[in-house]
Write an enzyme that holds these catalytic residues in place. Sequence first.
Site, PDB file in Angstrom:
ATOM      1  N   ASP A 248      76.580 -51.468 -90.440  1.00 47.36           N
ATOM      2  CA  ASP A 248      75.837 -50.460 -89.690  1.00 47.36           C
ATOM      3  C   ASP A 248      74.738 -49.861 -90.569  1.00 47.36           C
ATOM      4  O   ASP A 248      74.961 -49.547 -91.741  1.00 47.36           O
ATOM      5  CB  ASP A 248      76.815 -49.373 -89.239  1.00 47.36           C
TER       6      ASP A 248
ATOM      7  N   GLU B  75      72.836 -54.915 -89.497  1.00 52.32           N
ATOM      8  CA  GLU B  75      72.107 -54.170 -88.480  1.00 52.32           C
ATOM      9  C   GLU B  75      70.935 -53.537 -89.225  1.00 52.32           C
ATOM     10  O   GLU B  75      71.035 -52.452 -89.771  1.00 52.32           O
ATOM     11  CB  GLU B  75      72.966 -53.088 -87.827  1.00 52.32           C
TER      12      GLU B  75
END
Length: 541
Positions: free
Chosen positions: A213, A272
């Site tokens: 993330d 990401e």
Amino acid sequence: MTQELAPTRTAPERGWWRDAVIYQVYVRSFADSDGDGIGDLRGIRERLPHVAALGADAVWLTPFYASPQADGGYDVADYRTVDPLFGSLDDAAELINAAHDLNLRVIVDIVPNHTSDQHAWFRAALADQQGGPARERYHFHPGRGAAGELPPNDWESVFGGPAWTRTPDGDWYLHLFAPEQPDLNWHSPEVHEEFDSILRFWLGLGVDGFRVDVAHGMVKAEGLPDIGAREQAKMIGSQVLPFFDQDGVHDIHRSWRRLLDSYDGERIGVAEAWAPSPERLALYVRPDELHQAFNFQFLNCPWDAQAMRAVIETSLAATTLVGAPTTWVLSNHDVVRHLTRYGGGDETLGLRRARAAALLMLALPGSAYLYQGEELGLPEVTDLPDEVRQDPSFFRTDGQDGLRDGSRVPMPWSGDVPPFGFSPDGAAPSWLPQPDAWKSLTVEAQTGDPHSTLELYRSALALRRELPGLGDGPMTWEQPPGGYPDGLLMFSRPGFVCTLNTTPRPAELPTPGRLLIASEAPAEDGATVTLPADSCAWWAI
């Protein structure tokens, strides 16, 4: 006393991740096993046969760790514990084993940019004195102004408002997202050591990789310089910012690649990451860094043939330079579902284009990600009442649109009334309400219907496995004799041709070969074929 066995590295496999189809599960919205209206790990385990039957190679699970849920679990209080909302550590182990029994690999989210404000480290930091060692793990700084009453710089949160919150003793701490998500300081050796340990913990339980993330946000520019007057910072945007895409993140990803490579079975890292250009994004997937990076430029591309061709070409060119596959994605839990984006308010048009886009994506070289429910043709739920929304940016101003809840409405599985099999009979209402109209979109309603979006996905994924020219490998743009109409794309892979008509009109061209599958059936007339408006077809040659 038991001795921990050191992981060993074996000869590399074929690189399963280079052409894998990976299915994203938003944990709280996939399947609820205990009747509280919230999805959980046991519910996922029970529904894994759907993912396997669809034809996916792996599942990616959003965070299920202990969390106050200030941002849907992306505010982690303990990275080695399952939140009771979703089950237990035993449930996680059973889910991983069940997935492997179905030949599905498991990728879990890791959240290294920030923790929860309820994490033991942050509680210790608040209890520590200014300049104390516990605060070195985060970004604590004195304020500006005569009395330190102003934030240390002008950075704004992606969710809106200042990126700084002042503590009672006068220090300020950085949070690029919600105040409940303080940013970690990756200049601290303790942070590196802790995350190495966390990765090893989950690798030891058998996970096959991590989706990282905010992989582009972990390192901030030296000195934390002001940005100056400009538009609000966005998680996915074209801005060059002192807290995103800093060169220092690559040292972290290289160290994680070495850790992943020390384990059997080709465990992978997926970034990401947003970068202002495909060339910058390709840096995240160099041979000694992560294995994949989400291609948000493809996700953001409008329904336009030339724009799509440009994104495809630049994406492939950039990743080819570093020997990596390109990773394609149309939707996820942070954006409006692509059916709704493509339709512009017309769901019928949006569905037609979404079906065509799915075939386009699955025909491209590399790996593809599917977001739960796109295989059902689910639209964005745009009319959720304010009182049920939980996206933290909805409650702040000038940040993201605050409407991420609309793509997170729970999956419809069966039946004619909500919760459509998402929860057991007699359970609490689902945590976000499902539209009544979804009764025609359930897995049960679409199974066996040759015209359904679910069966289109199942057929396309089966063909993708069978056809040797799909997945990883070469691609060539084609130009039929005499050219083809504006708005049409045509490319070939070994033994295969894909045609895409992005226009609102039928398009005629020479028959490319034997029809394999189409989002809308073309009309064949000997040597020519007419492609319906907003459609995609695959042809064997």
